[in-house]
Every structure is written in structure tokens, then in C-alpha cells.
Design a protein around this motif. Structure first.
Motif, mmCIF file in Angstrom:
data_model
loop_
_atom_site.group_PDB
_atom_site.id
_atom_site.type_symbol
_atom_site.label_atom_id
_atom_site.label_comp_id
_atom_site.label_asym_id
_atom_site.label_seq_id
_atom_site.Cartn_x
_atom_site.Cartn_y
_atom_site.Cartn_z
ATOM 1 N N THR A 38 0.818 -1.214 0.000
ATOM 2 C CA THR A 38 0.000 0.000 0.000
ATOM 3 C C THR A 38 0.851 1.262 0.000
ATOM 4 O O THR A 38 2.086 1.201 -0.006
ATOM 5 C CB THR A 38 -0.988 -0.022 1.188
ATOM 6 O OG1 THR A 38 -1.964 1.007 1.006
ATOM 7 C CG2 THR A 38 -0.296 0.182 2.531
ATOM 8 N N CYS A 39 0.183 2.399 -0.007
ATOM 9 C CA CYS A 39 0.857 3.700 -0.045
ATOM 10 C C CYS A 39 1.414 4.030 1.346
ATOM 11 O O CYS A 39 0.895 3.580 2.362
ATOM 12 C CB CYS A 39 -0.142 4.760 -0.475
ATOM 13 S SG CYS A 39 0.582 6.390 -0.737
ATOM 14 N N ALA A 40 2.451 4.837 1.353
ATOM 15 C CA ALA A 40 3.056 5.244 2.635
ATOM 16 C C ALA A 40 2.210 6.291 3.361
ATOM 17 O O ALA A 40 2.514 6.649 4.502
ATOM 18 C CB ALA A 40 4.447 5.804 2.376
ATOM 19 N N ASP A 41 1.148 6.747 2.730
ATOM 20 C CA ASP A 41 0.282 7.790 3.307
ATOM 21 C C ASP A 41 -0.125 7.455 4.745
ATOM 22 O O ASP A 41 -0.570 6.340 5.028
ATOM 23 C CB ASP A 41 -0.966 7.904 2.409
ATOM 24 C CG ASP A 41 -1.782 9.132 2.726
ATOM 25 O OD1 ASP A 41 -2.259 9.255 3.870
ATOM 26 O OD2 ASP A 41 -1.944 9.982 1.825
ATOM 27 N N SER A 42 0.013 8.453 5.626
ATOM 28 C CA SER A 42 -0.239 8.222 7.056
ATOM 29 C C SER A 42 -1.694 7.895 7.370
ATOM 30 O O SER A 42 -2.012 7.388 8.440
ATOM 31 C CB SER A 42 0.174 9.460 7.853
ATOM 32 O OG SER A 42 -0.590 10.575 7.412
ATOM 33 N N ILE A 63 5.556 5.255 -1.716
ATOM 34 C CA ILE A 63 4.753 6.363 -2.219
ATOM 35 C C ILE A 63 3.975 5.889 -3.446
ATOM 36 O O ILE A 63 4.567 5.457 -4.439
ATOM 37 C CB ILE A 63 5.667 7.555 -2.561
ATOM 38 C CG1 ILE A 63 6.265 8.090 -1.257
ATOM 39 C CG2 ILE A 63 4.917 8.638 -3.317
ATOM 40 C CD1 ILE A 63 7.304 9.160 -1.464
ATOM 41 N N GLY A 64 2.665 5.899 -3.351
ATOM 42 C CA GLY A 64 1.804 5.566 -4.485
ATOM 43 C C GLY A 64 1.525 4.086 -4.680
ATOM 44 O O GLY A 64 1.031 3.687 -5.727
ATOM 45 N N ASN A 65 1.847 3.255 -3.679
ATOM 46 C CA ASN A 65 1.681 1.784 -3.783
ATOM 47 C C ASN A 65 2.108 1.253 -5.159
ATOM 48 O O ASN A 65 1.374 0.544 -5.843
ATOM 49 C CB ASN A 65 0.260 1.308 -3.417
ATOM 50 C CG ASN A 65 -0.873 2.169 -3.933
ATOM 51 O OD1 ASN A 65 -1.285 3.146 -3.307
ATOM 52 N ND2 ASN A 65 -1.358 1.815 -5.115
ATOM 53 N N GLY A 105 -4.709 0.818 -2.987
ATOM 54 C CA GLY A 105 -4.569 2.253 -3.226
ATOM 55 C C GLY A 105 -5.587 2.993 -2.367
ATOM 56 O O GLY A 105 -6.356 2.377 -1.630
ATOM 57 N N HIS A 106 -5.625 4.298 -2.476
ATOM 58 C CA HIS A 106 -6.555 5.050 -1.628
ATOM 59 C C HIS A 106 -6.980 6.360 -2.268
ATOM 60 O O HIS A 106 -6.342 6.841 -3.217
ATOM 61 C CB HIS A 106 -5.904 5.315 -0.264
ATOM 62 C CG HIS A 106 -4.741 6.253 -0.345
ATOM 63 N ND1 HIS A 106 -4.834 7.585 -0.047
ATOM 64 C CD2 HIS A 106 -3.452 6.057 -0.722
ATOM 65 C CE1 HIS A 106 -3.651 8.161 -0.216
ATOM 66 N NE2 HIS A 106 -2.791 7.252 -0.629
ATOM 67 N N SER A 107 -8.046 6.943 -1.724
ATOM 68 C CA SER A 107 -8.562 8.214 -2.227
ATOM 69 C C SER A 107 -7.593 9.341 -1.865
ATOM 70 O O SER A 107 -6.836 9.234 -0.898
ATOM 71 C CB SER A 107 -9.929 8.487 -1.609
ATOM 72 O OG SER A 107 -9.825 8.558 -0.204
ATOM 73 N N ASN A 108 -7.638 10.399 -2.654
ATOM 74 C CA ASN A 108 -6.841 11.589 -2.388
ATOM 75 C C ASN A 108 -5.344 11.291 -2.237
ATOM 76 O O ASN A 108 -4.681 11.800 -1.334
ATOM 77 C CB ASN A 108 -7.401 12.262 -1.117
ATOM 78 C CG ASN A 108 -6.966 13.708 -1.025
ATOM 79 O OD1 ASN A 108 -6.161 14.051 -0.165
ATOM 80 N ND2 ASN A 108 -7.441 14.525 -1.915
ATOM 81 N N CYS A 109 -4.837 10.448 -3.146
ATOM 82 C CA CYS A 109 -3.427 10.029 -3.073
ATOM 83 C C CYS A 109 -2.524 11.116 -3.692
ATOM 84 O O CYS A 109 -2.706 11.484 -4.861
ATOM 85 C CB CYS A 109 -3.243 8.702 -3.806
ATOM 86 S SG CYS A 109 -1.542 8.109 -3.748
ATOM 87 N N GLY A 110 -1.598 11.596 -2.908
ATOM 88 C CA GLY A 110 -0.706 12.673 -3.353
ATOM 89 C C GLY A 110 0.116 12.290 -4.569
ATOM 90 O O GLY A 110 0.328 13.103 -5.479
ATOM 91 N N ALA A 111 0.562 11.037 -4.627
ATOM 92 C CA ALA A 111 1.382 10.586 -5.757
ATOM 93 C C ALA A 111 0.569 10.633 -7.044
ATOM 94 O O ALA A 111 1.072 11.043 -8.097
ATOM 95 C CB ALA A 111 1.894 9.170 -5.489
HETATM 96 ZN ZN LIG Z 1 -1.032 7.712 -1.561
#
Ligand SMILES: [Zn+2]
Length: 222
Positions: A38-42, A63-65, A105-111
């Protein structure tokens, strides 16, 4: 930081104590059933989202899975490749022998947003810039669909990214082989931060559907 130090004490006194047997059983070795990429997003917290325990998930985050496509393990590519993610996937499959892989993955992903509108600050982050270049094929697929709005472009990118990473995952010979033999199950998930909902990707229909009691049962029966 004080919160984290206090949290460490609370964990030992409360959560750890109430699950002590589980922790003792994990003392010598891990035997996770699932590789969770998965993404590194907190805001994405795998064990929380899946109500799973320590020892269940082998988690790989970046970052970005992103799953870099497999390259032959010759010495020159070994040096140049994206080692961390590739090595972790190899370890989970070849050494730990996991039975499932989830790419989440997830919503509002910065990558996913940075590939269209790279923030100025990326100029000071050359490694991030280089890493998200791996999302170029996703960007091209999304642009070809001519999304009508920015928000549509966003969720299309996040979901096509999951599809792309599943495709990349299948370039790993030991993944492909086990998947073909029915020894490995592969899932694509899309986590919506603000609703707590997870959509599961159906590879045959190529669509995402919310994980509901009913759907899940149906899937198990199939
Ligand atoms: Zn992300």
C-alpha cells in the motif's frame, strides 16, 4: 512526540497485556498469510482497516503503492533496480510463502495527483520525482479516457493505478506461476479515507465494488 512516548507505555500496559499469548506465539517467527502492498500515506493503516492482528500481514509501503515491473536479476539490473519493493515482494513470496497479495490504493493520493500537477516543492525532492515517473503509464491510460473533471481524473488515476500495479505484480515470475497454479490469490483494493469503505477489484469484470457482507460471501463461494 510526547503522545507517541505515552502511547508506547499505554500499548505495553494495555493492548500488549490483553494479547500477550498472541505476542508470545510470535516470538520466534512470523507466518503472515498476506502480503499487503500500500501507499506510505499516514491515513492508510492496514491492520486497523482490516481488523487484523500482528503476524497476519506482511506490509510493504511506498509512495503511491507502486510495484516496479520485474527486471531480470542479473548483476547490473540488481544494482539499478528499485530494490526495496522488489526485495520485499520476493521475500514475502519466496521465503515466507504468503498465500494472498493485496494491492491497496486510496482516495486523495498525493502521488496520483502529483503526476499531473507536480508541486513546486518536488524540485527539491529528486528521488520522489524519479519514483513517481513509474506512474507514467497510468497517466497515459487516464488521459486517453479524457476525464471530464479534475475529481474524475483523480479517482480514475487512483483506480487505474491499482489495476496497473496488479499487472506489474504479474511480471514477477514467482507471482505469475503461483497465481496460474491457483496457489496465490491476488486482490486490488481501493480505500476511501473519508467513508472507511474499501472497494474490491474484480479482475474479470474490471470493476471496483464495495466490500459488503453479501459480496464477500459470494466471492468466497465462487
Ligand atoms: Zn497515496
Amino acid at each position: 512526540m510526547k503522545e507517541l512516548f505515552d502511547g508506547a507505555i499505554r500499548f505495553k500496559e494495555e493492548d500488549f497485556t490483553s494479547h500477550q499469548e498472541l505476542y508470545e506465539s510470535l516470538k520466534k517467527k512470523q507466518n503472515p498469510h498476506t502480503l499487503f502492498i500500500t501507499c506510505a500515506d499516514s491515513r492508510v493503516v492496514p491492520n486497523l482497516m482490516t481488523s487484523s492482528d500482528p503476524g497476519d500481514l506482511f506490509v510493504v509501503r511506498n509512495i503511491g503503492n507502486i510495484i516496479p515491473p520485474y527486471t531480470e536479476s542479473k548483476s547490473n539490473t540488481l544494482r539499478k533496480g528499485y530494490l526495496a519493493t522488489t526485495a520485499a515482494i520476493e521475500y514475502a513470496l519466496v521465503i515466507l510463502n504468503v498465500k494472498n497479495v493485496i494491492v491497496c490504493g486510496h482516495s486523495n493520493c498525493g502521488a496520483c495527483s502529483a503526476i499531473y500537477d507536480p508541486p513546486q516543492s518536488l524540485e527539491n525532492a529528486p528521488y520522489v520525482k524519479k519514483w513517481i515517473e513509474l506512474l507514467e503509464p497510468v497517466k497515459q491510460k487516464v488521459l486517453a479516457l479524457k476525464p471530464a473533471s479534475k475529481s474524475k481524473r483523480m479517482w480514475l488515476t487512483e483506480q487505474i493505478n491499482i489495476e496497473q500495479q496488479l499487472e506489474n505484480l504479474l511480471t514477477y515470475p514467482f507471482v505469475k506461476e503461483r497465481f496460474k497454479q491457483g496457489e496465490l490469490s491476488i486482490y486490488g483494493w481501493y480505500y476511501i479515507i473519508e467513508t472507511g469503505e474499501i472497494l474490491n477489484y474484480n479482475m474479470n469484470k474490471r470493476e471496483f465494488k464495495p466490500i459488503l457482507h453479501q459480496n464477500h460471501k459470494k466471492e468466497k463461494e465462487q
